[in-house]
Motif scaffolding. Structure first.
Motif, short mmCIF file in Angstrom:
data_model
loop_
_atom_site.label_atom_id
_atom_site.label_comp_id
_atom_site.label_asym_id
_atom_site.label_seq_id
_atom_site.Cartn_x
_atom_site.Cartn_y
_atom_site.Cartn_z
N THR A 115 0.84 -1.18 0.00
CA THR A 115 0.00 0.00 0.00
C THR A 115 0.88 1.24 0.00
O THR A 115 2.09 1.17 0.24
CB THR A 115 -0.89 0.02 1.24
N SER A 116 0.27 2.40 -0.24
CA SER A 116 1.04 3.64 -0.25
C SER A 116 1.67 3.90 1.11
O SER A 116 2.79 4.42 1.21
CB SER A 116 0.15 4.82 -0.65
N SER A 117 0.96 3.54 2.20
CA SER A 117 1.53 3.75 3.53
C SER A 117 2.73 2.84 3.76
O SER A 117 3.70 3.24 4.43
CB SER A 117 0.46 3.50 4.60
N MET A 118 2.70 1.63 3.20
CA MET A 118 3.83 0.71 3.35
C MET A 118 5.04 1.21 2.57
O MET A 118 6.18 1.12 3.03
CB MET A 118 3.42 -0.70 2.90
N VAL A 119 4.81 1.74 1.37
CA VAL A 119 5.90 2.31 0.59
C VAL A 119 6.50 3.50 1.33
O VAL A 119 7.73 3.63 1.43
CB VAL A 119 5.41 2.73 -0.81
N SER A 120 5.65 4.36 1.87
CA SER A 120 6.13 5.51 2.63
C SER A 120 6.96 5.06 3.83
O SER A 120 8.00 5.66 4.15
CB SER A 120 4.95 6.36 3.11
N ALA A 121 6.51 3.99 4.50
CA ALA A 121 7.25 3.48 5.66
C ALA A 121 8.62 2.97 5.25
O ALA A 121 9.62 3.20 5.96
CB ALA A 121 6.45 2.38 6.34
N ALA A 122 8.69 2.29 4.10
CA ALA A 122 9.98 1.77 3.64
C ALA A 122 10.94 2.90 3.32
O ALA A 122 12.13 2.83 3.64
CB ALA A 122 9.77 0.88 2.41
N VAL A 123 10.45 3.96 2.69
CA VAL A 123 11.30 5.10 2.36
C VAL A 123 11.71 5.83 3.63
O VAL A 123 12.89 6.19 3.81
CB VAL A 123 10.56 6.06 1.39
N SER A 124 10.78 6.05 4.54
CA SER A 124 11.09 6.75 5.80
C SER A 124 12.12 5.99 6.62
O SER A 124 12.92 6.59 7.35
CB SER A 124 9.82 6.94 6.62
#
Length: 284
Positions: A212-221
């Motif tokens: 999900t977009s939140s999971m992608v954001s978490a990986a980048v963060s």
């Protein structure tokens, strides 16, 4: 005290929102001449010029800007009064692309509910291509998406600018493929990023795909990868790293709205939502 005409006030607000007499006439299902007459009637009633019109632009006068807030409240009160007399609730289905929806969306929907309590909006969120296909099949009454092809219809709500974002501690070793986090292959932002890297002959590898977009954001963060994001939706704490890693610029696109709504109240509600989107999207 001047007595206000609802249709004249509606014409003024629509011109102010769309910044065009032609588009306002189309939105209200009338002619440009009729819109002009209604605006003049309102200006004569108030004794103030509300719209400054030149061959190249349509903008609010100082008096028009001051009157706009009250005009919106006047129309909202009128709509609430009328809605209270109708049986049942009106509803329409709205698709909002995941890459378009920002943190302001709940606030905008709450404002819309207050504006028109008689309207129920069924919101669906997905990627732009899925929503546009659903709109074309008649499954959605309206869709707000990112333009992904050469289709030129739809109302432009604003520009969308992209950048390369990573955590401050993200480390990219020279000579190694760039570690890229992205959504599923159908995601348009992923395609934009992949084309830019391939054109610049920069090797890359997807290390986080399909979440999900939140999971992608978490990986980048977390510093695991880099990703392309809308500049207004980049994860908190990340930074733009184009210059740091010599990455190619990403092309801008447009946020567009499609609608098949025909009743005046639903169109007005959708215009209010579109205005809110514009307010949260600076032109540059």
């Amino acid at each position: 005290m001047a007595t206000l005409d609802v249709e004249a006030v509606q014409a003024f607000v629509t011109i102010a929102d769309l910044q065009s007499f032609t588009r306002a006439a189309e939105a209200l299902g009338t002619t440009q001449g009729a819109i002009s007459v209604k605006l003049k009637r309102l200006e004569d009633r108030l004794g103030q010029r509300l719209i400054e019109r030149t061959p190249r632009s349509v903008r609010l006068s100082a008096s028009g800007a001051q009157f706009l807030v009250g005009a919106r409240e006047f129309l909202a009160a009128h709509d609430r009064a009328v809605a209270g007399l109708s049986e049942g609730r009106r509803r329409f289905s709205l698709g909002i692309a995941a890459h378009v929806a920002g943190p302001e969306v709940p606030t905008l929907l709450a404002r819309l509910n207050a504006h028109d309590p008689g309207l129920t909006i069924e919101v669906q969120m997905d990627n732009s291509r899925v929503l546009l296909d659903a709109f074309d099949r008649g499954e959605l009454d309206a869709a707000i998406i990112r333009r992904e092809d050469d289709r030129r219809d739809g109302e432009v709500l604003g520009a969308e600018h992209f950048g390369w974002f990573a955590a401050p501690q993200f480390d990219h070793r020279q000579g190694e493929p760039l570690r890229l986090a992205a959504l599923a292959p159908a995601c348009g932002v992923r395609d934009i990023a992949a084309r830019a890297l391939d054109t610049a002959s920069i090797p890359w590898v997807e290390v986080f795909l399909g979440g999900t977009s939140s999971m992608v954001s978490a990986a980048v963060s977390a510093g695991l990868a880099i990703s392309a994001f809308s500049c207004r939706l980049a994860p908190p704490g990340t930074i733009e790293v184009s210059q740091r890693f010599g990455l190619p610029p990403l092309p801008s696109t447009e946020i567009v709205m499609f609608s098949t709504l025909t009743d005046a109240s639903s169109r007005e509600a959708l215009r209010a939502l579109a205005t809110g989107f514009r307010e949260h999207r600076p032109s540059s």
